[in-house]
Design an enzyme around this catalytic site. Structure first.
Site, PDB file in Angstrom:
ATOM      1  N   GLU A  78       7.332  -6.899   0.082  1.00 31.34           N
ATOM      2  CA  GLU A  78       6.192  -6.569  -0.773  1.00 31.34           C
ATOM      3  C   GLU A  78       5.930  -7.684  -1.787  1.00 31.34           C
ATOM      4  O   GLU A  78       6.846  -8.232  -2.369  1.00 31.34           O
ATOM      5  CB  GLU A  78       6.434  -5.251  -1.508  1.00 31.34           C
ATOM      6  CG  GLU A  78       6.590  -4.046  -0.588  1.00 31.34           C
ATOM      7  CD  GLU A  78       5.310  -3.687   0.143  1.00 31.34           C
ATOM      8  OE1 GLU A  78       4.221  -4.201  -0.243  1.00 31.34           O
ATOM      9  OE2 GLU A  78       5.379  -2.891   1.108  1.00 31.34           O
ATOM     10  N   CYS A 141       8.859   4.173  -4.081  1.00 32.49           N
ATOM     11  CA  CYS A 141       9.193   2.771  -3.800  1.00 32.49           C
ATOM     12  C   CYS A 141       8.520   1.851  -4.808  1.00 32.49           C
ATOM     13  O   CYS A 141       9.163   0.987  -5.409  1.00 32.49           O
ATOM     14  CB  CYS A 141       8.754   2.397  -2.385  1.00 32.49           C
ATOM     15  SG  CYS A 141       9.723   3.163  -1.070  1.00 32.49           S
ATOM     16  N   HIS A 161       9.915  -3.111   2.900  1.00 31.50           N
ATOM     17  CA  HIS A 161       9.681  -1.866   3.614  1.00 31.50           C
ATOM     18  C   HIS A 161      10.075  -2.018   5.084  1.00 31.50           C
ATOM     19  O   HIS A 161       9.792  -3.042   5.711  1.00 31.50           O
ATOM     20  CB  HIS A 161       8.211  -1.442   3.506  1.00 31.50           C
ATOM     21  CG  HIS A 161       7.951  -0.542   2.343  1.00 31.50           C
ATOM     22  ND1 HIS A 161       7.123  -0.882   1.288  1.00 31.50           N
ATOM     23  CD2 HIS A 161       8.426   0.707   2.064  1.00 31.50           C
ATOM     24  CE1 HIS A 161       7.092   0.114   0.418  1.00 31.50           C
ATOM     25  NE2 HIS A 161       7.878   1.079   0.859  1.00 31.50           N
TER      26      HIS A 161
END
Length: 198
Positions: A78, A141, A161
């Site tokens: 991310e 998250c 992820h």
């Protein structure tokens, strides 16, 4: 070097979490770095508090977080975490976030301070499907990722992820993507080795 690997417990009706399954396959040493693995609750209110306890105890040089991403077919580091908590389903404490800010008065977003583009490129070159994501969502998250970047600005933090396991996908629909935990573990081992050597 010491890397703290954080991952989540099973969520909702799942009996496992793909991040936790992956973590269980990793060695306690990776690329010359000590890997400390800790599980967190899928909870807006408790996840970061427990993570902070582990950080203050272990004093890691780097933090890598694993999240489960149903519907994604590739490994996704991310790029950004946003200052918002919003969910359509409850967390494991039964809490549904309504769109509130995670930290009052704090920036709207934080970018990762880890070279995720280079990480993704190296994994793709090794044959692993890995692409940088620009949305960590607004569930637990993202909440963990944002709070880590806000409260520990000098520690490199990567959030990755992971797709569902094949067993998880089999319990959903015929088109739900998945990735074997052994494949994901191979990819993360390579990523952790690279991070440990940076």
């Amino acid at each position: 070097m010491k890397i703290l690997l954080l991952y989540f417990e099973p969520f909702g009706s799942d009996s496992c979490n793909s991040g936790a399954e992956l973590a269980s396959l990793l060695s306690d040493e990776c690329g010359g770095a000590e890997l400390i693995k800790r599980q967190l609750p899928v909870s807006f209110r408790r996840a970061f508090a427990q993570a902070a306890g582990h950080i203050d105890c272990e004093r890691p040089d780097m933090i890598v977080c694993l999240g489960q991403a149903g519907g994604r077919a590739s490994i996704n580091p991310e790029r950004i975490a946003v200052n918002m908590a919003k969910s359509s389903t409850p967390d494991n404490d039964g809490y549904v976030a309504a769109g509130e800010r995670l930290v009052a008065g704090a920036p709207d977003a934080y970018f990762t301070n880890v070279a995720v583009e280079e990480m993704a490129a190296e994994l793709r070159a090794a044959g692993y499907p890995c692409f940088v994501s620009n949305s960590a969502g607004t569930f637990v998250c993202n909440s963990l990722f944002y709070n880590l970047r806000h409260h520990y600005p000098t520690i490199p933090v990567a959030f990755v992820h992971i797709p569902l396991t094949p067993a998880q996908a089999a319990a959903r629909t015929s088109t739900t993507p998945s990735m074997a935990s052994t494949v994901a573990a191979g990819a993360l081992t390579l990523a952790l080795t690279r991070l440990a050597q940076d």
